[in-house]
Design an enzyme around this catalytic site. Structure first.
Site, PDB file in Angstrom:
ATOM      1  N   LYS A  30     -17.405 -14.401  -0.807  1.00  0.00           N
ATOM      2  CA  LYS A  30     -16.144 -14.790  -0.150  1.00  0.00           C
ATOM      3  C   LYS A  30     -15.807 -13.833   0.981  1.00  0.00           C
ATOM      4  CE  LYS A  30     -12.141 -13.484  -2.257  1.00  0.00           C
ATOM      5  NZ  LYS A  30     -11.252 -12.659  -1.436  1.00  0.00           N
ATOM      6  N   ASN A  31     -15.884 -12.527   0.689  1.00  0.00           N
ATOM      7  CA  ASN A  31     -15.409 -11.561   1.674  1.00  0.00           C
ATOM      8  C   ASN A  31     -16.391 -11.309   2.820  1.00  0.00           C
ATOM      9  OD1 ASN A  31     -12.966 -11.413   0.460  1.00  0.00           O
ATOM     10  ND2 ASN A  31     -13.397  -9.540  -0.707  1.00  0.00           N
ATOM     11  N   CYS A 125       1.871  -9.933  -0.455  1.00  0.00           N
ATOM     12  CA  CYS A 125       0.695  -9.610  -1.231  1.00  0.00           C
ATOM     13  C   CYS A 125       1.084  -9.050  -2.578  1.00  0.00           C
ATOM     14  CB  CYS A 125      -0.155  -8.603  -0.498  1.00  0.00           C
ATOM     15  SG  CYS A 125      -1.597  -8.224  -1.456  1.00  0.00           S
ATOM     16  N   ARG A 130       0.493  -3.493   1.697  1.00  0.00           N
ATOM     17  CA  ARG A 130      -0.753  -3.730   2.436  1.00  0.00           C
ATOM     18  C   ARG A 130      -0.442  -3.522   3.920  1.00  0.00           C
ATOM     19  NH1 ARG A 130      -4.226  -7.311  -0.678  1.00  0.00           N
ATOM     20  NH2 ARG A 130      -5.829  -6.938   0.859  1.00  0.00           N
ATOM     21  N   ASP A 322     -11.829  -4.547  -7.165  1.00  0.00           N
ATOM     22  CA  ASP A 322     -11.789  -5.975  -7.513  1.00  0.00           C
ATOM     23  C   ASP A 322     -12.339  -6.256  -8.913  1.00  0.00           C
ATOM     24  OD1 ASP A 322     -10.603  -6.584  -5.129  1.00  0.00           O
ATOM     25  OD2 ASP A 322     -12.473  -7.045  -4.101  1.00  0.00           O
ATOM     26  N   ARG A 415      -9.108 -19.606  -5.531  1.00  0.00           N
ATOM     27  CA  ARG A 415      -9.196 -18.958  -4.213  1.00  0.00           C
ATOM     28  C   ARG A 415     -10.543 -18.274  -4.027  1.00  0.00           C
ATOM     29  NH1 ARG A 415      -3.983 -15.758  -2.180  1.00  0.00           N
ATOM     30  NH2 ARG A 415      -5.475 -15.516  -0.505  1.00  0.00           N
TER      31      ARG A 415
HETATM   32  N1  EPU Z   1      -4.686   0.455   4.410  1.00  0.00           N
HETATM   33  C1  EPU Z   1      -3.812   1.140   5.218  1.00  0.00           C
HETATM   34  N2  EPU Z   1      -3.619   0.705   6.501  1.00  0.00           N
HETATM   35  C2  EPU Z   1      -4.251  -0.370   7.009  1.00  0.00           C
HETATM   36  C3  EPU Z   1      -5.141  -1.091   6.176  1.00  0.00           C
HETATM   37  C4  EPU Z   1      -5.335  -0.649   4.867  1.00  0.00           C
HETATM   38  O1  EPU Z   1      -3.215   2.126   4.809  1.00  0.00           O
HETATM   39  O2  EPU Z   1      -4.028  -0.703   8.179  1.00  0.00           O
HETATM   40  C5  EPU Z   1      -4.908   0.914   3.028  1.00  0.00           C
HETATM   41  C6  EPU Z   1      -4.526  -0.107   1.956  1.00  0.00           C
HETATM   42  O3  EPU Z   1      -3.141  -0.080   1.696  1.00  0.00           O
HETATM   43  C7  EPU Z   1      -5.334   0.332   0.765  1.00  0.00           C
HETATM   44  C8  EPU Z   1      -6.590   0.897   1.421  1.00  0.00           C
HETATM   45  O4  EPU Z   1      -6.306   1.065   2.799  1.00  0.00           O
HETATM   46  O5  EPU Z   1      -4.701   1.377   0.083  1.00  0.00           O
HETATM   47  C9  EPU Z   1      -7.788   0.032   1.270  1.00  0.00           C
HETATM   48  O6  EPU Z   1      -7.479  -1.348   1.493  1.00  0.00           O
HETATM   49  P1  EPU Z   1      -8.407  -2.214   2.419  1.00  0.00           P
HETATM   50  O7  EPU Z   1      -7.769  -2.330   3.760  1.00  0.00           O
HETATM   51  O8  EPU Z   1      -9.811  -1.715   2.339  1.00  0.00           O
HETATM   52  O9  EPU Z   1      -8.325  -3.627   1.730  1.00  0.00           O
HETATM   53  P2  EPU Z   1      -8.533  -4.950   2.522  1.00  0.00           P
HETATM   54  O10 EPU Z   1      -9.491  -4.719   3.625  1.00  0.00           O
HETATM   55  O11 EPU Z   1      -7.225  -5.559   2.839  1.00  0.00           O
HETATM   56  C10 EPU Z   1     -10.612  -5.859   1.216  1.00  0.00           C
HETATM   57  C11 EPU Z   1     -10.907  -7.062   0.375  1.00  0.00           C
HETATM   58  C12 EPU Z   1     -10.165  -6.960  -0.960  1.00  0.00           C
HETATM   59  C13 EPU Z   1     -10.609  -5.669  -1.652  1.00  0.00           C
HETATM   60  C14 EPU Z   1     -10.371  -4.464  -0.729  1.00  0.00           C
HETATM   61  C15 EPU Z   1     -10.883  -3.152  -1.282  1.00  0.00           C
HETATM   62  C16 EPU Z   1     -11.217  -8.804   2.027  1.00  0.00           C
HETATM   63  C17 EPU Z   1     -10.705 -10.041   2.634  1.00  0.00           C
HETATM   64  N3  EPU Z   1     -10.462  -8.265   1.082  1.00  0.00           N
HETATM   65  O12 EPU Z   1      -9.196  -5.866   1.407  1.00  0.00           O
HETATM   66  O13 EPU Z   1     -10.565  -8.076  -1.730  1.00  0.00           O
HETATM   67  O14 EPU Z   1      -9.862  -5.485  -2.829  1.00  0.00           O
HETATM   68  O15 EPU Z   1     -11.033  -4.686   0.544  1.00  0.00           O
HETATM   69  O16 EPU Z   1     -12.241  -3.244  -1.532  1.00  0.00           O
HETATM   70  O17 EPU Z   1     -12.279  -8.331   2.365  1.00  0.00           O
HETATM   71  C18 EPU Z   1     -10.330  -9.798  -3.331  1.00  0.00           C
HETATM   72  O18 EPU Z   1     -11.394 -10.293  -2.917  1.00  0.00           O
HETATM   73  O19 EPU Z   1      -9.774 -10.198  -4.398  1.00  0.00           O
HETATM   74  C19 EPU Z   1      -9.680  -8.711  -2.582  1.00  0.00           C
HETATM   75  C20 EPU Z   1      -8.407  -8.376  -2.764  1.00  0.00           C
END
Ligand code: EPU
Length: 436
Positions: A30-31, A125, A130, A322, A415
């Protein structure tokens, strides 16, 4: 499309019996698909992507592309062609973006394509705060102008990002947090910037490596994906490729492995990449689970007794956040005291109450840490799935339990897991989808 009808899963518990058997294939990640669909905005001509799972998040992303003006056609099962028009819309639909946090990854490629993008703050979220600060500071570092407006009465924010008249310019960007989607978004944006961009302290998830491969096959010049430093030489728009095959979903594979460790006699998880599951396999083996690893399969036999284990979620290659909820469901059946330490998100324990109702014993230390005491027999219950991964944890708990469970809000599970009930029934589970 998401149906208005409420669907539920009715699950017959196995009362701790290890009876599932057979093999279960893993679908495409998915991701990776979500980012590959966003990346099509960088391609001059038609792109074909295959091994796309039939799940709700992908349907939303395809709707988002369609709303921007893209022609998206299903050529055959799990394979789509995508062609981006010369002038796609510059505004991300707030209705769709609110349902899909990953819509934020469309912003970078759309900025490269059109020079201007407006988008709403990504939808509510359930995993806790987030923020998108790293996306915003990254766009600014590449020369974009970012303005924020409160457009609606509710106070919702709309961001407007504009590239300078002469285009984006490469830069060195250091990440405060190694965010997965911010790494992917800025990597895609840098493809369209003049000169070289260096991204430091970035995430190293296999999904980023897959995306870089897709972009490089179209002519991008990206090095270092999968390490903490990625270098991108700006090339401008890319050329289409005959077909990009989405790699297997490591979180789905891991979910099946956890399920197998609890309720399978002998389960072969096929079409997966075991190298992406090292942290989980290491923990499970230490707990006493018997696992055979092949090149593209993992075979697991449910353990008669499990030892407690301490889990600390971490960026890849550490233990994936996850899989934290499904792992906690497993730990309720392990003997002793296990500490689960969630380091990535602050709101990822919303499922504990439901598991407690089923008989699990937890001690919540703070929003990031919980102690699990086991083993505790679980009894069937009525559950409301709060999110995708917690929903999967409920399925695991319901299968190990005694009696029948009803899981509501199965849309959250749809999802990310394709027709999970049919696939689990094929290996011996008793799960019915009912509509009310
Ligand atoms: N963060 C910040 N600032 C930003 C962006 C992120 O502080 O601008 C922080 C977040 O709050 C968090 C940390 O960085 O504490 C890591 O979050 P990350 O941004 O890596 O998460 P994401 O990119 O939004 C992706 C996956 C998630 C998975 C996370 C961690 C996708 C679409 N989503 O989310 O997948 O949990 O990485 O591996 O790629 C799922 O598939 O169920 C899912 C939630």
């Amino acid at each position: 499309m998401q149906s208005n009808k409420e669907e539920q899963f009715i699950i017959k518990g196995l009362s701790g019996k290890r009876s599932l058997s057979g093999s279960i294939p893993v679908r495409g990640a998915k991701n990776v698909v979500l980012k590959a669909l966003a990346a099509t905005l960088l391609f001059k001509d038609e792109v074909v992507i295959s091994n796309i799972p039939d799940i709700e998040d992908i349907s939303r992303a395809i709707e988002l592309l369609g709303d921007l003006g893209a022609q998206v056609n299903k050529i055959r099962d799990r394979t789509y062609s995508i062609r981006i028009p010369n002038k796609p819309k510059t505004e991300l639909s707030s209705v769709i973006a609110n349902k899909l946090r990953a819509s934020i990854v469309f912003v970078g490629p759309l900025l490269v394509r059109t020079g201007k993008v407006s988008f709403p703050h990504p939808g509510g979220c359930l995993l806790g705060a987030r923020p998108i600060d790293q996306f915003i500071s990254g766009f600014r570092a590449l020369g974009a102008k970012v303005s924020v407006r409160k457009l609606y009465k509710a106070g919702n924010l709309t961001y407007i990002i504009e590239a300078p008249p002469k285009g984006l310019v490469g830069a060195e960007i250091f990440f405060k947090n190694p965010s997965v989607t911010a790494t992917e978004t800025l990597m895609m944006t840098a493809v369209g910037a003049h000169g070289t961009t260096v991204l430091k302290n970035v995430a190293m998830e296999p999904e980023i490596v897959a995306l870089a491969r897709f972009l490089n096959e179209g002519g991008a010049k990206i090095e270092g994906a999968g390490t903490s430093k990625i270098t991108i030489k700006g090339t401008g728009l890319l050329n289409g490729k005959r077909a990009f095959v989405i790699p297997p979903d490591r979180i789905e594979a891991g979910s099946f492995l956890l399920l197998g460790a609890l309720v399978a006699r002998d389960l072969k998880i096929t079409d997966c990449n075991p190298l992406h599951l090292e942290a989980l396999i290491m923990h499970l083996r230490e707990m006493g689970v018997s696992i055979d690893v092949g090149k593209n399969f993992v075979r697991v036999r449910g353990a008669l007794s499990l030892k407690a284990s301490n889990i600390k979620t971490h960026e890849y290659p550490g233990f994936p956040t996850d899989l934290q909820a499904p792992m906690t469901a497993l730990l309720t059946q392990a003997t002793g005291r296990s500490l689960v330490f969630e380091t990535i998100f602050e709101g990822r324990f919303r499922y504990l109450d439901a598991l407690s109702k089923m008989g699990a014993k937890f001690e919540i230390c703070d929003p990031h840490r919980v102690i699990v005491y086991g083993p505790t027999p679980l009894k069937g219950s009525t559950l409301m799935s709060p999110d995708l991964r917690a929903g999967l944890a409920y399925i695991i708990a319901a299968l190990v339990a005694k009696g029948e469970s009803v899981i509501h809000n199965v849309y959250t599970i749809d999802r990310g897991y394709e027709r999970i009930e049919k696939r689990l029934c094929a290996i011996g589970a008793d799960i019915k989808r009912v509509v009310s």
